[in-house]
Enzyme design. Structure first.
Site, PDB file in Angstrom:
ATOM      1  N   TYR A 100       0.736  -1.131  -0.212  1.00  0.00           N
ATOM      2  CA  TYR A 100      -0.237   0.137  -0.130  1.00  0.00           C
ATOM      3  C   TYR A 100       0.887   1.232   0.007  1.00  0.00           C
ATOM      4  O   TYR A 100       0.456   2.121  -0.337  1.00  0.00           O
ATOM      5  CB  TYR A 100      -0.980  -0.081   1.387  1.00  0.00           C
ATOM      6  CG  TYR A 100      -2.105  -1.070   1.098  1.00  0.00           C
ATOM      7  CD1 TYR A 100      -2.318  -1.907   0.135  1.00  0.00           C
ATOM      8  CD2 TYR A 100      -2.871  -1.029   2.483  1.00  0.00           C
ATOM      9  CE1 TYR A 100      -3.239  -2.753   0.120  1.00  0.00           C
ATOM     10  CE2 TYR A 100      -3.918  -2.198   2.237  1.00  0.00           C
ATOM     11  CZ  TYR A 100      -4.025  -2.840   1.076  1.00  0.00           C
ATOM     12  OH  TYR A 100      -4.789  -3.953   0.989  1.00  0.00           O
ATOM     13  N   LYS A 156       3.327 -15.463   2.961  1.00  0.00           N
ATOM     14  CA  LYS A 156       3.123 -16.208   1.557  1.00  0.00           C
ATOM     15  C   LYS A 156       4.651 -16.732   1.056  1.00  0.00           C
ATOM     16  O   LYS A 156       5.129 -16.212   0.196  1.00  0.00           O
ATOM     17  CB  LYS A 156       2.461 -15.431   0.569  1.00  0.00           C
ATOM     18  CG  LYS A 156       2.097 -16.440  -0.749  1.00  0.00           C
ATOM     19  CD  LYS A 156       0.924 -17.171  -0.738  1.00  0.00           C
ATOM     20  CE  LYS A 156       0.718 -17.951  -1.726  1.00  0.00           C
ATOM     21  NZ  LYS A 156       0.013 -19.031  -1.893  1.00  0.00           N
ATOM     22  N   ASP A 181      -3.360 -18.228   2.467  1.00  0.00           N
ATOM     23  CA  ASP A 181      -4.464 -18.887   1.912  1.00  0.00           C
ATOM     24  C   ASP A 181      -4.928 -19.771   2.777  1.00  0.00           C
ATOM     25  O   ASP A 181      -6.018 -20.089   3.092  1.00  0.00           O
ATOM     26  CB  ASP A 181      -3.971 -19.584   0.462  1.00  0.00           C
ATOM     27  CG  ASP A 181      -2.688 -20.240   0.505  1.00  0.00           C
ATOM     28  OD1 ASP A 181      -1.847 -20.230   1.371  1.00  0.00           O
ATOM     29  OD2 ASP A 181      -2.282 -20.605  -0.621  1.00  0.00           O
ATOM     30  N   ASP A 237      -5.058  -6.485   6.066  1.00  0.00           N
ATOM     31  CA  ASP A 237      -6.355  -5.849   5.960  1.00  0.00           C
ATOM     32  C   ASP A 237      -7.507  -6.977   5.298  1.00  0.00           C
ATOM     33  O   ASP A 237      -8.577  -6.630   5.856  1.00  0.00           O
ATOM     34  CB  ASP A 237      -6.007  -4.973   4.428  1.00  0.00           C
ATOM     35  CG  ASP A 237      -7.183  -4.083   4.132  1.00  0.00           C
ATOM     36  OD1 ASP A 237      -7.943  -3.888   4.654  1.00  0.00           O
ATOM     37  OD2 ASP A 237      -6.851  -3.491   2.901  1.00  0.00           O
ATOM     38  N   ASP A 241     -10.934  -8.147   7.927  1.00  0.00           N
ATOM     39  CA  ASP A 241     -12.163  -8.193   7.479  1.00  0.00           C
ATOM     40  C   ASP A 241     -13.008  -9.365   7.702  1.00  0.00           C
ATOM     41  O   ASP A 241     -14.102  -9.695   8.086  1.00  0.00           O
ATOM     42  CB  ASP A 241     -12.409  -7.762   6.013  1.00  0.00           C
ATOM     43  CG  ASP A 241     -12.502  -5.933   5.929  1.00  0.00           C
ATOM     44  OD1 ASP A 241     -12.196  -5.470   7.068  1.00  0.00           O
ATOM     45  OD2 ASP A 241     -13.056  -5.684   5.063  1.00  0.00           O
TER      46      ASP A 241
END
Ligand code: NAD
Length: 356
Positions: free
Chosen positions: A142, A191, A223, A247, A251
């Site tokens: 980001y 990852k 994942d 992020d 959620d």
């Protein structure tokens, strides 16, 4: 104690929910012999309307000087066409960056009274959901360079993800220290089978874990983590991860608890000040109707007392008052169920304040 709290009410339901949090915090201060001075500043869409910019310099300076910052929410359809560098949400990125708030703590906890609101099967919920996601907040993709170029008539976009050892280590420490105050378990999510950033992340986390032998440590691929959160959320205590993974996972984690209106968050840096806000947005569909659930913002206030001011008892008093009101069957529209009493945003604030 005397504390100076900057308040950004923001847009949509922001002013309604923050007013209720201030009510509850003021009552708590009275009860425990503290004084909280609240100072309102403009940021977000309302600041664009008034000053033409989402974060006036004066607002930022006041945030930097405050003992802590309480935020409602910013944004809404009215400002969707504004230049991308002056969008309401940019105000938050700038404040977080200027205050050096690199750690975002988001609890995912199910209130027993609301377990039926979870979209998960009851047998999964009954095993318990009580964990914290510690998300790196001011690094990674980001904050890397973003670029769209046209080559031979075709557009091509790139976003750069970068992490330094120091950036990983400081968020890692936040996770291990948080785990020590909870269930002493950290799962680091990455990852590492694909990304260099993740391989470095894992290397630093392993190094750090040897300094915390009292905390159980393991790694998980992102994942798999996304699957495990819905399969068996009871296995998690503290999850630490980089900005974008955090992020998305946070959620997902808030969704399984049933109501977006109930969840607080804190953003912290090296110093004790910080920014506290509910995880939801400005809910333009119910703005100005006195319908919003203020509990996420009220619990954000409770987190501020605990993490920025070291007021454990005061923070607990707010959490207990929220539980009591839910026990007594009072609900805002978003968490309403049969046999309960429906109340407005301001009534919910009054009820909680009265039980401090
Ligand atoms: P949202 O969280 O505002 O709303 C999603 C749904 O949840 C809506 O139906 C809303 O009514 C409901 N809801 C949210 N909070 C509630 C509460 N406290 N009580 C009852 N119901 C509640 O998400 P969105 O609609 O995707 O975004 C609306 C605006 O908010 C957008 O402009 C977005 O950019 C902005 N936003 C801001 C923040 C922030 O300020 N930190 C975060 C997310 C989104």
């Amino acid at each position: 104690m005397e504390k100076h709290i900057v308040v950004i009410k923001g847009d949509g339901i922001g002013p309604e929910i923050v007013t209720e949090a201030m009510k509850v915090m003021t009552k708590t201060a009275e009860k425990f012999g503290h004084t909280f001075h609240f100072e309102e500043v403009d940021a977000g869409g309302c600041a664009i309307d008034k000053y033409g910019e989402c974060l006036p310099q004066e607002s930022l300076e006041k945030c930097l000087k405050a003992d802590s910052v309480l935020l409602g929410a910013v944004g809404g359809p009215k400002w969707e066409q504004v230049d991308k560098n002056n969008r309401p949400e940019k105000a938050l990125l700038r404040i977080r960056s200027a205050m050096g708030l690199y750690a975002n703590l988001r609890p995912a906890k199910i209130f027993p009274h609301l377990s039926h609101s979870s979209p998960l099967k009851q047998e999964i919920v009954e095993k318990g959901i009580d964990f914290v996601i510690v998300r790196e907040l001011i690094g990674g993709i980001y904050f890397g360079a973003h670029e769209t170029v046209t080559q031979q008539g075709e557009k091509r976009a790139t976003d750069l993800m970068a992490y330094s050892e120091q950036e990983i280590e400081r968020i890692g420490r936040t996770a291990f220290e948080t785990a020590r105050k909870r269930g002493s378990r950290v799962i680091s999510v990455d990852k590492a089978n694909v990304l260099d950033c993740s391989r470095l992340w894992r290397e630093v986390m392993h190094r750090l874990s040897s300094e915390y032998p009292d905390v159980a440590y393991s790694d998980m691929l992102v994942d798999n983590c996304a699957m495990q959160i819905v399969k068996d959320p009871s296995q998690f205590d503290v999850v630490v991860t980089e900005n974008m993974f955090g992020d998305i996972l946070s959620d997902e984690a808030s969704m399984i608890t049933g109501s977006i209106g109930m969840i607080p968050s804190s953003s912290l840096g090296e110093s004790t000040n910080g920014m506290y806000e509910p995880i939801h947005g400005s809910a333009p569909d119910i703005a100005g109707m006195n319908l919003a659930n203020p509990i996420g913002t009220i619990l954000s206030g409770a987190m501020m007392l605990k993490y920025s001011f070291g007021m454990q008892q005061e923070s607990q008093a707010i959490e207990d008052a929220v539980s009591k009101v839910l026990d007594e069957g009072f609900r805002t529209g978003d968490i309403m169920s049969e046999g309960c009493t429906r109340v407005s945003c301001s009534q919910m604030g009054d009820l909680i304040a009265a039980r401090i």
